[in-house]
Design a protein around this motif. Structure first.
Motif, PDB file in Angstrom:
ATOM      1  N   GLY A  16       0.812  -1.209   0.000  1.00 55.76           N
ATOM      2  CA  GLY A  16       0.000   0.000   0.000  1.00 55.76           C
ATOM      3  C   GLY A  16       0.845   1.258   0.000  1.00 55.76           C
ATOM      4  O   GLY A  16       0.532   2.228  -0.691  1.00 55.76           O
ATOM      5  N   GLY A  17       1.935   1.240   0.787  1.00 51.40           N
ATOM      6  CA  GLY A  17       2.829   2.398   0.836  1.00 51.40           C
ATOM      7  C   GLY A  17       3.509   2.650  -0.489  1.00 51.40           C
ATOM      8  O   GLY A  17       3.561   3.788  -0.967  1.00 51.40           O
ATOM      9  N   ILE A  18       4.031   1.590  -1.114  1.00 51.95           N
ATOM     10  CA  ILE A  18       4.700   1.730  -2.412  1.00 51.95           C
ATOM     11  C   ILE A  18       3.694   2.193  -3.466  1.00 51.95           C
ATOM     12  O   ILE A  18       3.984   3.068  -4.287  1.00 51.95           O
ATOM     13  CB  ILE A  18       5.351   0.401  -2.843  1.00 51.95           C
ATOM     14  CG1 ILE A  18       6.491   0.047  -1.881  1.00 51.95           C
ATOM     15  CG2 ILE A  18       5.869   0.491  -4.275  1.00 51.95           C
ATOM     16  CD1 ILE A  18       7.105  -1.311  -2.126  1.00 51.95           C
ATOM     17  N   LYS A  81      -2.157   5.092   3.981  1.00 49.12           N
ATOM     18  CA  LYS A  81      -2.536   3.804   3.397  1.00 49.12           C
ATOM     19  C   LYS A  81      -2.458   2.701   4.441  1.00 49.12           C
ATOM     20  O   LYS A  81      -3.284   1.789   4.479  1.00 49.12           O
ATOM     21  CB  LYS A  81      -1.609   3.459   2.223  1.00 49.12           C
ATOM     22  CG  LYS A  81      -1.734   4.372   1.027  1.00 49.12           C
ATOM     23  CD  LYS A  81      -3.065   4.223   0.346  1.00 49.12           C
ATOM     24  CE  LYS A  81      -3.135   5.105  -0.897  1.00 49.12           C
ATOM     25  NZ  LYS A  81      -4.505   5.205  -1.425  1.00 49.12           N
ATOM     26  N   ALA A  82      -1.436   2.771   5.308  1.00 50.75           N
ATOM     27  CA  ALA A  82      -1.265   1.752   6.344  1.00 50.75           C
ATOM     28  C   ALA A  82      -2.480   1.715   7.265  1.00 50.75           C
ATOM     29  O   ALA A  82      -3.027   0.645   7.567  1.00 50.75           O
ATOM     30  CB  ALA A  82      -0.001   2.033   7.150  1.00 50.75           C
ATOM     31  N   ILE A  83      -2.912   2.891   7.716  1.00 56.37           N
ATOM     32  CA  ILE A  83      -4.077   2.954   8.611  1.00 56.37           C
ATOM     33  C   ILE A  83      -5.326   2.463   7.900  1.00 56.37           C
ATOM     34  O   ILE A  83      -6.115   1.684   8.451  1.00 56.37           O
ATOM     35  CB  ILE A  83      -4.277   4.399   9.119  1.00 56.37           C
ATOM     36  CG1 ILE A  83      -3.149   4.777  10.088  1.00 56.37           C
ATOM     37  CG2 ILE A  83      -5.634   4.553   9.807  1.00 56.37           C
ATOM     38  CD1 ILE A  83      -3.180   6.219  10.524  1.00 56.37           C
ATOM     39  N   LYS A  84      -5.524   2.899   6.651  1.00 53.88           N
ATOM     40  CA  LYS A  84      -6.731   2.535   5.901  1.00 53.88           C
ATOM     41  C   LYS A  84      -6.807   1.026   5.683  1.00 53.88           C
ATOM     42  O   LYS A  84      -7.850   0.401   5.920  1.00 53.88           O
ATOM     43  CB  LYS A  84      -6.727   3.260   4.551  1.00 53.88           C
ATOM     44  CG  LYS A  84      -8.006   3.078   3.746  1.00 53.88           C
ATOM     45  CD  LYS A  84      -8.005   4.025   2.563  1.00 53.88           C
ATOM     46  CE  LYS A  84      -9.345   4.037   1.850  1.00 53.88           C
ATOM     47  NZ  LYS A  84      -9.457   5.134   0.879  1.00 53.88           N
ATOM     48  N   GLN A 118      -8.803   6.633   8.895  1.00 53.04           N
ATOM     49  CA  GLN A 118      -7.757   7.238   8.079  1.00 53.04           C
ATOM     50  C   GLN A 118      -7.712   8.759   8.162  1.00 53.04           C
ATOM     51  O   GLN A 118      -6.681   9.369   7.864  1.00 53.04           O
ATOM     52  CB  GLN A 118      -7.916   6.816   6.617  1.00 53.04           C
ATOM     53  CG  GLN A 118      -9.004   7.579   5.873  1.00 53.04           C
ATOM     54  CD  GLN A 118      -9.012   7.284   4.394  1.00 53.04           C
ATOM     55  OE1 GLN A 118      -9.632   6.326   3.965  1.00 53.04           O
ATOM     56  NE2 GLN A 118      -8.335   8.106   3.601  1.00 53.04           N
ATOM     57  N   VAL A 119      -8.830   9.400   8.581  1.00 50.95           N
ATOM     58  CA  VAL A 119      -8.847  10.872   8.599  1.00 50.95           C
ATOM     59  C   VAL A 119      -7.860  11.448   9.613  1.00 50.95           C
ATOM     60  O   VAL A 119      -7.552  12.638   9.554  1.00 50.95           O
ATOM     61  CB  VAL A 119     -10.262  11.433   8.875  1.00 50.95           C
ATOM     62  CG1 VAL A 119     -11.218  11.051   7.768  1.00 50.95           C
ATOM     63  CG2 VAL A 119     -10.780  10.998  10.228  1.00 50.95           C
TER      64      VAL A 119
END
Length: 302
Positions: A16-18, A81-84, A118-119
Motif C-alpha cells: 500500500g505504501g509503495i 494507506k497503512a491505517i486505511k 484514516q482521517v
C-alpha cells in the motif's frame, strides 16, 4: 478482495505504501488541477478546463510547479494507506467471525470504519497540500511564498493542533462514503474475474477492477470533496468568501454558483483515483511486500 485476504498485514502495508508513492508521483499534477478548478468562483475563473490549467501552470510555474504540495503527500501517504488497509482488515475480520463470507452491508461497515480511522492522517495531509496546490492560482492576485513547514507552524501557533484538522467533518463526509463504496465494489468486481473460488483474478482484471471501483467512488463523493477543498483553503482570492462550516459552505455554493459547482473537478478526481487504486492492485499482484519480507527473513536466518 478475495485474493488479498491471504496477504499478511505487514506485506499489505508495504504494498500500500509503495502503491501510494508511485501513484502520487504519477497523478499529482491532475490532483493539483482538481484543487484549483474546485476553488474557482464564477466570474473569477482563471482556468477553462483541466488541459488549460495544466498548460497555464507549466507556463507560469514551470514543470515542477505541477508538483506543489507533493512532498506532503509523499511523506504522509504511506501512514495513511497503512491505517486505511489495517483498519479495513481489522473490521472485516471482526465482522466475519463465523467464517462465512461478508455480506455487502458488512463490507460497507468495514469500509466505513476504515474511512473514519484514516482521517487522522488524511485531514492534516490534505490541509497542507491544498494550501500549496492553490498558491499558484492565487499568485495572480497576491504574491505568495509558502512551504508546508511554514503553514503547519503558523497553524499550530495561532490555532493549536485543531488548526491542522480544519475541515475534519467534510473529510469524514468524503472518505467514509468513499470507502463504503470502493471496498465492496472492488471485491465484487474482482470476484467476477476469478477463474475459481480459490484462484486469484488475472492481473489485468484486478487492475481494471481497482480503476473502475476507485473512479466510481471518487465521482460519487465529489460534492463532499468540493466542500472539503473550499473549507481547507485558508488563503482567498479577491471577492472569494469564507465559510463557517459544512452547512454554510454548501448553502453559499448552492446559492451563488448552483448545483453544478459540486461537480467541479469530478473528471480530474476520477483520473486521479482510478490509477491510484489500479496501481495498488498491481503492487498486490506482483507481491513486492512479500518479496521484501521474504528477503529480510532470509537475511535473519543467515
Amino acid at each position: 478482495m478475495a485474493h488479498q485476504q491471504q496477504i499478511s498485514l505487514p506485506a499489505k502495508l508495504i504494498n500500500g505504501g509503495i502503491a501510494g508513492i508511485v501513484g502520487v508521483t504519477c497523478v499529482f499534477p491532475i490532483d493539483l488541477v482538481k484543487t484549483r478548478l474546485q476553488n474557482q468562483r464564477q466570474g473569477h475563473q482563471i482556468y477553462k478546463n483541466m488541459l488549460d490549467c495544466l498548460v497555464k501552470t507549466v507556463r507560469s510555474e514551470g514543470y515542477f510547479g505541477m508538483y506543489r504540495g507533493a512532498a506532503v503527500n509523499l511523506t504522509l501517504v504511506t501512514p495513511e494507506k497503512a491505517i486505511k488497509l489495517a483498519a479495513n482488515d481489522f473490521f472485516r475480520q471482526h465482522l466475519s467471525k463465523n467464517g462465512k463470507g461478508l455480506t455487502v452491508f458488512k463490507e460497507m461497515l468495514a469500509g466505513c470504519g476504515a474511512g473514519i480511522c484514516q482521517v487522522v492522517i488524511t485531514t492534516p495531509m490534505e490541509m497542507l497540500k491544498i494550501q500549496l496546490q492553490d498558491a499558484g492560482r492565487l499568485a495572480a492576485q497576491q504574491r505568495m511564498a509558502v512551504s508546508a513547514t511554514q503553514i503547519a507552524r503558523d497553524l499550530l501557533h495561532t490555532q493549536g493542533i485543531q488548526g491542522l484538522y480544519k475541515g475534519l467533518g467534510a473529510t469524514l463526509m468524503r472518505d467514509v462514503p468513499f470507502s463504503m463504496v470502493y471496498f465492496p465494489l472492488f471485491a465484487h468486481l474482482n470476484r467476477l474475474g476469478q477463474p475459481s473460488r480459490d484462484e486469484s483474478a488475472p492481473f489485468y482484471w484486478a487492475f481494471l477492477s481497482g480503476c473502475l471501483a476507485g473512479s466510481t467512488a471518487a465521482v460519487a463523493v465529489n460534492p463532499c470533496d468540493v466542500v472539503k477543498t473550499r473549507l481547507q483553503s485558508l488563503s482567498k482570492g479577491a471577492n472569494e468568501e469564507s465559510y463557517n462550516g459544512v452547512v454554510d459552505c454548501v448553502s453559499k455554493i448552492m446559492r451563488k454558483e448552483g448545483p453544478f459547482a459540486f461537480l467541479k473537478g469530478a473528471g480530474c478526481r476520477a483520473l486521479v483515483i482510478a490509477p491510484l487504486f489500479g496501481i495498488a492492485q498491481v503492487m498486490y499482484f506482483i507481491g513486492i511486500g512479500e518479496f521484501i519480507l521474504d528477503q529480510e527473513n532470509k537475511k535473519n536466518i543467515l
